[in-house]
Design a protein around this motif. Structure first.
Motif: not given
Length: 312
Positions: A171, A175, A187-190, A218-221, A237-238
């Protein structure tokens, strides 16, 4: 002299607040416990409980009797249990509650050595991601965090639980590594949902200099299980904020990267809980001493401390 079974049924019912809970501890039916207490009341000519459909409440006479006999009865029962051991060795079923992922990772690997030392002890381990009522449910011990230290319980702290930011190398490829907690919003956050409250858990990261920063995600999951969060992070995935005991295996293997070294959140102590008794059953005493010593010898508290360098 009153039969020991009648006195024990009374004490366990008073401690747990119900005949059903006392019955689970004693291996009897609720009807049998109720009958034992009724026979004790009849022989004493004294009502010991005010009964309702919801709970038992001690009468003034019941309170007085409990204070007079509970300590002596516990000492007698524990002495009898110890005398029943094999050649004086700790023996009997050891009922312990622990979290599923934590128990598999950190307690099960110790079983071989424990059984070699205490072959007459039968571990009956419950892998539950919930807080148990040690006394009410008849547990000898429990390992976890955030358990309310009610009267009658003792806690031995194993470590402070620190929450840290992690991500998979795949991931983060290409970056820029974040240099401050405020950068995590990019970033995408779990994120984690609290099982008791159903709310998304907020985190405030701190460092040894005393700085504190509220983390914007920034919730992704959204998951309720930190082990699942770690696996999702390994899949790329984050970014996740998880307790160090869950992140440690992945950090050590290289499957996970520690972001923001030195920044962490303190989620409180991880402790080993057990009923407070002047004379603990030998099986419980040796288990407590064994776990505390093995965690200390393995440097567990230092390995899961979020202020240190990422484990290699």
């Amino acid at each position: 002299m009153q039969p020991l079974s009648h006195l024990e049924s009374f004490v366990r019912s008073a401690e747990t607040g119900s005949f059903s809970a006392a019955a689970r501890q004693l291996g009897l039916t609720p009807a049998a416990v109720s009958k034992n207490v009724a026979r004790l009341e009849k022989s004493l000519g004294l009502r010991l409980f005010q009964r309702s459909t919801r709970k038992l409440a001690l009468t003034e006479g019941g309170e007085r009797l409990l204070g007079q006999i509970s300590g002596a009865l516990g000492t007698l029962a524990d002495a009898m249990a110890g005398a029943a051991g094999t050649d004086g060795q700790p023996a009997g079923t050891l009922k312990v509650s622990m979290g599923q992922a934590f128990g598999r990772e950190y307690l099960v690997p110790l079983l071989g050595e424990f059984l070699a030392l205490y072959p007459a002890v039968l571990p009956d381990w419950h892998f539950d991601n919930r807080q148990v009522d040690l006394i009410g449910e008849g547990f000898d011990a429990a390992i976890g965090g955030g358990i309310e230290l009610t009267p009658g319980l003792v806690a031995r702290e194993l470590a402070r639980i620190h929450v840290v930011a992690i991500a998979g190398p795949n991931y983060m490829a290409g970056k820029a590594m974040p240099s401050h907690p405020s950068a995590l919003v990019a970033f995408d956050s779990i994120v984690r949902r609290s099982s008791p409250t159903g709310r998304i858990r907020p985190w405030t990261l701190r460092n040894t200099a005393g700085d504190e920063v509220a983390v914007e995600a920034r919730p992704r999951l959204i998951f309720s299980d930190p082990e699942a969060m770690c696996r999702a992070a390994i899949m790329g995935l984050g970014v996740a904020l998880v307790p160090m005991p869950f992140a440690l295996p992945g950090l050590q293997s290289g499957a996970l990267l520690r972001l923001l070294p030195g920044w962490y959140d303190d989620a409180g102590p991880l402790s080993l809980y057990y009923p407070s008794k002047r004379l603990l059953p030998a099986k419980t005493r040796v288990f407590v001493d064994f776990v505390v010593e093995r965690f200390r010898a393995g440097g567990f508290a230092q390995r899961v401390h979020g202020a240190g360098a990422p484990p290699g």
